[in-house]
Design an enzyme around this catalytic site. Sequence first.
Site, mmCIF file in Angstrom:
data_model
loop_
_atom_site.group_PDB
_atom_site.id
_atom_site.type_symbol
_atom_site.label_atom_id
_atom_site.label_comp_id
_atom_site.label_asym_id
_atom_site.label_seq_id
_atom_site.Cartn_x
_atom_site.Cartn_y
_atom_site.Cartn_z
ATOM 1 N N LEU A 117 0.834 -1.215 0.000
ATOM 2 C CA LEU A 117 0.000 0.000 0.000
ATOM 3 C C LEU A 117 0.862 1.256 0.000
ATOM 4 C CD1 LEU A 117 -2.765 -0.928 2.572
ATOM 5 C CD2 LEU A 117 -2.914 -0.984 0.082
ATOM 6 N N HIS A 118 1.697 1.409 -1.038
ATOM 7 C CA HIS A 118 2.648 2.523 -1.066
ATOM 8 C C HIS A 118 1.970 3.874 -0.785
ATOM 9 C CE1 HIS A 118 5.564 -0.256 -2.687
ATOM 10 N NE2 HIS A 118 4.736 -0.596 -3.650
ATOM 11 N N ASP A 119 0.907 4.166 -1.498
ATOM 12 C CA ASP A 119 0.292 5.500 -1.382
ATOM 13 C C ASP A 119 -0.440 5.686 -0.065
ATOM 14 O OD1 ASP A 119 -0.522 5.507 -4.910
ATOM 15 O OD2 ASP A 119 1.288 6.112 -3.844
#
Length: 329
Positions: free
Chosen positions: A257-259
């Site tokens: 879930l980078h963002d």
Amino acid sequence: MRKRTIRIRFARATCQESERVLSTPLLIDTDMGIDDAAAVCLALANEAVDVRAIVGVGGNVDLEQAVTNIDRLLTALNPPAMPVIGRGMDQVAEGLVDRRSVLGKDGFGEVDLAASGLPVVGFREAYREAIESAGGELTVLAIGPLTNVATILRESPELARSIRRIYVMGGAVLGKGNIAGVAEFNFHRDPVAAAAVLASGLNITVSPLEVTSHVSLDESNVAHLAASGYRTGEVLARLLAFPIEHDAGPQRGKFQLHDAVAAAGVLWPSLFMRTRMRLEITTEGEHAGRSKPALGGDPNTQIDLLTAVNAGDLLENLLESLCHEAFVV
Ligand code: RIB
Ligand code: CA
């Protein structure tokens, strides 16, 4: 037992903090893939931020698909206060990669979510309105290539200097990249824009890949979201099915879930460690977008670089936010 007690106390403290602190006006600039959707769901589910506008940029998918995905997500979530939707820019260089192989042809897991034709304005209008109405308090969460941000900075520098802080998901500074193991996708997709924004002297916090990669959702988390009875959890669970089922790589069965980690940097800064440095961006060639620490130079062009994250507490806060916010009216 002690760890659990601390977590409960932290959670209450966060709730108390959000009650005490006025909502931070937020503009989200996004290439609207699935981890972008997680970041938007997280922001919409938290009263500590007030999502004024969501502006599309090319990246994960082309610009028009990114803007359509913003409409699809907002139509499905139907938040009490509908953010302005802005149409930004796409990158025009030849041979640029996108991330549809990971995210599905539409960048949204090929789910059946309909757009409803929500109104869309130009990104320059969306930025100007959000910045001016926030009176110097606007935070920008940039979770795609920095093409729009760099254009606003170049065309309207005084307006850009009224932005209070910019949180960027991008770069691979003290770790491996996801483009040829060297660069990170957002910076690689528009390295000139990344270089211009990071050297601007604005208040910038960068969440690099080596930090954002520590937070993933697995199949049990997705099942928890699907059964939450809340729109944010249920919609996100549907989007996540494709990458979790189709990813044959080392992350099989999990989705990074980078963002959403970058969004967590806005909501829960105490979960991160950080340092200050200047970044040097490679702007051309096969390593375009590479971001490395730069020694010396103008200290006014340093940025805050996140260097570590309390991934366990972040995931717990994220799941609580996505499953306990009553959008269902
Ligand atoms: O490298 C990861 C970043 O590129 C994330 O923002 C993802 O959504 C893509 O835009
Ligand atoms: Ca993104």
